[in-house]
Design an enzyme around this catalytic site. Structure first.
Site, PDB file in Angstrom:
ATOM      1  N   SER A   1       0.864  -1.181   0.000  1.00  0.00           N
ATOM      2  CA  SER A   1       0.000   0.000   0.000  1.00  0.00           C
ATOM      3  C   SER A   1       0.893   1.220   0.000  1.00  0.00           C
ATOM      4  O   SER A   1       2.082   1.125   0.364  1.00  0.00           O
ATOM      5  CB  SER A   1      -0.858  -0.005   1.268  1.00  0.00           C
ATOM      6  OG  SER A   1      -1.440   1.265   1.481  1.00  0.00           O
TER       7      SER A   1
ATOM      8  N   TYR B   1      -2.906  -1.346  10.431  1.00  0.00           N
ATOM      9  CA  TYR B   1      -2.833  -1.522   8.973  1.00  0.00           C
ATOM     10  C   TYR B   1      -1.494  -0.990   8.444  1.00  0.00           C
ATOM     11  O   TYR B   1      -0.801  -1.685   7.683  1.00  0.00           O
ATOM     12  CB  TYR B   1      -4.005  -0.773   8.320  1.00  0.00           C
ATOM     13  CG  TYR B   1      -4.086  -0.916   6.822  1.00  0.00           C
ATOM     14  CD1 TYR B   1      -4.708  -2.019   6.233  1.00  0.00           C
ATOM     15  CD2 TYR B   1      -3.559   0.061   5.967  1.00  0.00           C
ATOM     16  CE1 TYR B   1      -4.798  -2.148   4.855  1.00  0.00           C
ATOM     17  CE2 TYR B   1      -3.646  -0.058   4.589  1.00  0.00           C
ATOM     18  CZ  TYR B   1      -4.271  -1.162   4.032  1.00  0.00           C
ATOM     19  OH  TYR B   1      -4.358  -1.286   2.667  1.00  0.00           O
TER      20      TYR B   1
END
Ligand code: NAD
Length: 269
Positions: free
Chosen positions: A154, A167
């Site tokens: 990401s 996350y």
């Protein structure tokens, strides 16, 4: 189908491919000629629909249920894949989720769930794939590599993210995991690459794009001024898995419309 298939005869496993980016990746790998395992956690109907879409386009796929954070389920999934397709050539570690909260309110359960699925899941699947790549080696006329592992990371591999600490930590972990196994596995002719998506329109971030106000706010973070689509990432994954990318290993390719250009600094010099 893809007029110049580059993955013909290769067997691919895409974790979490009943939805979103994983589904986009599975469709593009199949269009490039790969036989694809559609892994899913719970949504059997969505996995079946992805298989049907691939078959309708002339491709080959089957669905296998497995929670990537459970070692025995991962081993059973690989066993079923080897029974069906004989081996594995491409692993795309895509499965992931968010359990967001303020840091001081974050429960250990939410921390552990995100790390187990997003990071430990990549470890468990990559280990099984690497063992098979090493056992089998390079297959002449199929690929120059003995195997390819693509790790879905990401932009939060590099951009800190308040309110999403579990996350962001999982994605930062994927970066060093990917580079370290790339270093260890390169002598075996195994390539390991990361993809760092920016904002891609999927269920994981629906709240960020499903109203005009939310989308407008999101676009202030994206210099290229559009949200990404799963097939943007799918086409990159198919290219990275192909021999056209044979000299790429141990790095993350960001595909983010410029999100990692820190647009907040554009007029603050
Ligand atoms: P999504 O919610 O549409 O898909 C997530 C997928 O993960 C689903 O297919 C689900 O079945 C699977 N999954 C969840 N838990 C699992 C488990 N325990 N075992 C197996 N599969 C499991 O979301 P998405 O946006 O497509 O996310 C896919 C990946 O892309 C994730 O790793 C996410 O972190 C990453 N990503 C997404 C974006 C984005 O903007 N959408 C940006 C950067 C990175």
């Amino acid at each position: 189908m893809n007029p110049t298939p580059t993955l013909t005869g290769q067997a691919a496993l895409v974790t979490g491919s009943d939805s979103g980016i994983g589904k986009g990746v599975a469709l593009e790998l199949a269009a490039a000629g790969a036989k694809v395992i559609i892994n899913y956690a719970h949504n059997h109907d969505a996995a079946d629909a992805t298989v049907a879409e691939i078959k309708a386009a002339g491709g080959e796929a089957i669905a296998i249920q497995a929670d990537v954070s459970h070692e025995e389920e991962v081993k059973a999934m690989f066993a079923q894949m080897f029974e069906t397709y004989g081996t594995i050539d491409i692993l795309v570690n895509n499965a992931g989720l968010q359990k967001d909260s303020k840091f001081v309110d974050m429960t250990l359960a939410d921390w552990n769930t995100v790390i187990s699925i997003n990071l430990t899941g990549q470890f468990l699947c990559s280990r099984e794939a690497a063992k098979e790549f090493i056992r089998r080696g390079v297959v002449q006329d199929r690929s120059r590599a003995a195997g390819k592992i693509i790790c879905m990371s990401s932009v939060h591999e590099v951009i800190p993210w308040a309110g999403h600490v579990n996350y962001a930590a999982s994605k930062g972990g994927i970066s060093m995991f990917m580079k370290s196994i790339a270093q260890e596995l390169a002598p075996h002719k195994i390539r390991v690459v990361g993809i760092g998506p920016g904002a891609i329109q999927t269920p994981i971030n629906k709240a960020a794009w499903d109203t005009p106000e939310a989308l407008e706010k999101l676009l202030t973070l994206i210099p290229y001024n559009r949200i990404g689509k799963p097939n943007d990432i799918g086409k990159l994954a198919a290219w990275l898995a192909s021999d056209q990318a044979d000299y790429i290993t141990g790095t993350t390719i960001f595909m983010d419309g410029g999100m990692t250009l820190y647009p907040g600094f554009a007029d603050n010099g």
